[in-house]
Design a protein around this motif. Structure first.
Motif, PDB file in Angstrom:
ATOM      1  N   ARG A  29     -31.207  23.400   1.305  1.00  0.00           N
ATOM      2  CA  ARG A  29     -30.615  24.362   0.385  1.00  0.00           C
ATOM      3  C   ARG A  29     -31.404  25.677   0.449  1.00  0.00           C
ATOM      4  O   ARG A  29     -32.650  25.676   0.439  1.00  0.00           O
ATOM      5  N   SER A  30     -30.689  26.786   0.573  1.00  0.00           N
ATOM      6  CA  SER A  30     -31.275  28.118   0.640  1.00  0.00           C
ATOM      7  C   SER A  30     -32.159  28.318   1.870  1.00  0.00           C
ATOM      8  O   SER A  30     -32.937  29.283   1.928  1.00  0.00           O
ATOM      9  N   TYR A  48     -26.197  28.311  -0.348  1.00  0.00           N
ATOM     10  CA  TYR A  48     -26.946  29.567  -0.301  1.00  0.00           C
ATOM     11  C   TYR A  48     -27.896  29.644   0.902  1.00  0.00           C
ATOM     12  O   TYR A  48     -28.804  30.478   0.920  1.00  0.00           O
ATOM     13  N   THR A  50     -28.655  30.254   5.078  1.00  0.00           N
ATOM     14  CA  THR A  50     -28.197  31.116   6.159  1.00  0.00           C
ATOM     15  C   THR A  50     -28.150  30.304   7.439  1.00  0.00           C
ATOM     16  O   THR A  50     -29.160  29.714   7.841  1.00  0.00           O
ATOM     17  N   GLY A  67     -21.767  29.724  -1.252  1.00  0.00           N
ATOM     18  CA  GLY A  67     -22.564  30.937  -1.256  1.00  0.00           C
ATOM     19  C   GLY A  67     -23.397  31.165  -0.014  1.00  0.00           C
ATOM     20  O   GLY A  67     -24.242  32.065   0.012  1.00  0.00           O
ATOM     21  N   ALA A  68     -23.165  30.380   1.033  1.00  0.00           N
ATOM     22  CA  ALA A  68     -23.970  30.492   2.246  1.00  0.00           C
ATOM     23  C   ALA A  68     -23.531  31.687   3.089  1.00  0.00           C
ATOM     24  O   ALA A  68     -22.444  32.249   2.915  1.00  0.00           O
ATOM     25  N   THR A  69     -24.397  32.064   4.040  1.00  0.00           N
ATOM     26  CA  THR A  69     -24.080  33.060   5.049  1.00  0.00           C
ATOM     27  C   THR A  69     -23.955  32.344   6.384  1.00  0.00           C
ATOM     28  O   THR A  69     -24.911  31.697   6.827  1.00  0.00           O
TER      29      THR A  69
END
Length: 216
Positions: A29-30, A48, A50, A67-69
């Motif tokens: 995550r993140s 979240y 990338t 919310g990820a890239t």
């Protein structure tokens, strides 16, 4: 939206830009995952995160990319019950083959998404902003597009049981290659291109929507 004489303009799709060498990586995550190879199983939390220049394989119950890239990612032959990409930023993502139960792209910002030969039970594009989407050779049970903004979107050799376009805004939306059994609101197809046969199929719904009774 206004049409140009050349419309519908086809989507501008390029293959993900992948490096020659990819390193195995653990999803987090993140996390920042660059030039990585991911093998996803079970329940995966990548919210979240990338993902850039990655190759993804999956046999998973749930993959959360909320919310990820996602940039320059190739996913092939994946089997995922639920792939959540709500509010994600997507650029040059290719998903080919495999089976996805729910593909949730609601409120996502999408540029260059290529869906090929995928079986999807539920595709949610609600309120998404989409530019350059190609859907080819897919079987999609339900397609939801309420309040979506679609630009340069094309369906080819694709089937669907039900399409919900309510409140959709479209420019260069080519539905000629979509064999859909039902549209929930034919009036929301403004900006789309259809074949004459598709328009004939939609005629009863259009007539009913403007208060015309059709009796033989």
């Amino acid at each position: 939206m206004a049409r140009t004489p050349e419309s519908p303009v086809p989507p501008r799709i390029t293959a993900p830009d992948l490096p020659p060498v990819l390193e195995p990586a653990t999803p987090a995550r993140s996390g920042d995952l660059i030039a990585a190879r991911l093998d996803l199983t079970g329940t995966v939390d990548l919210a979240y995160a990338t993902l850039e220049q990655c190759v993804v394989s999956a046999d998973a119950e749930s993959v959360d990319l909320t919310g990820a890239t996602v940039i320059d990612v190739d996913m092939s032959g994946a089997r995922i019950a639920s792939l959540r990409m709500r509010d994600a930023g997507v650029r040059r993502l290719r998903i080919s083959g495999g089976r996805i139960g729910t593909l949730d792209l609601s409120e996502a910002r999408i540029s260059e998404l290529d869906l090929r030969d995928v079986r999807i039970d539920y595709l949610n594009l609600g309120a998404a902003k989409v530019t350059d989407l190609e859907i080819s050779g897919c079987a999609i049970r339900t397609i939801d597009m309420p309040q979506a903004e679609l630009t340069r979107v094309r369906f080819t050799a694709t089937s669907s049981d039900e399409v919900d376009p309510r409140g959709m805004r479209a420019k260069d939306l080519d539905l000629r290659g979509l064999d859909a059994m039902a549209y929930l609101d034919a009036h929301s197809l403004r900006g789309a291109t259809l074949t004459s046969f598709q328009v004939q199929q939609l005629a009863p719904a259009i007539a009913a929507g403007i208060g015309i009774q059709v009796r033989d």
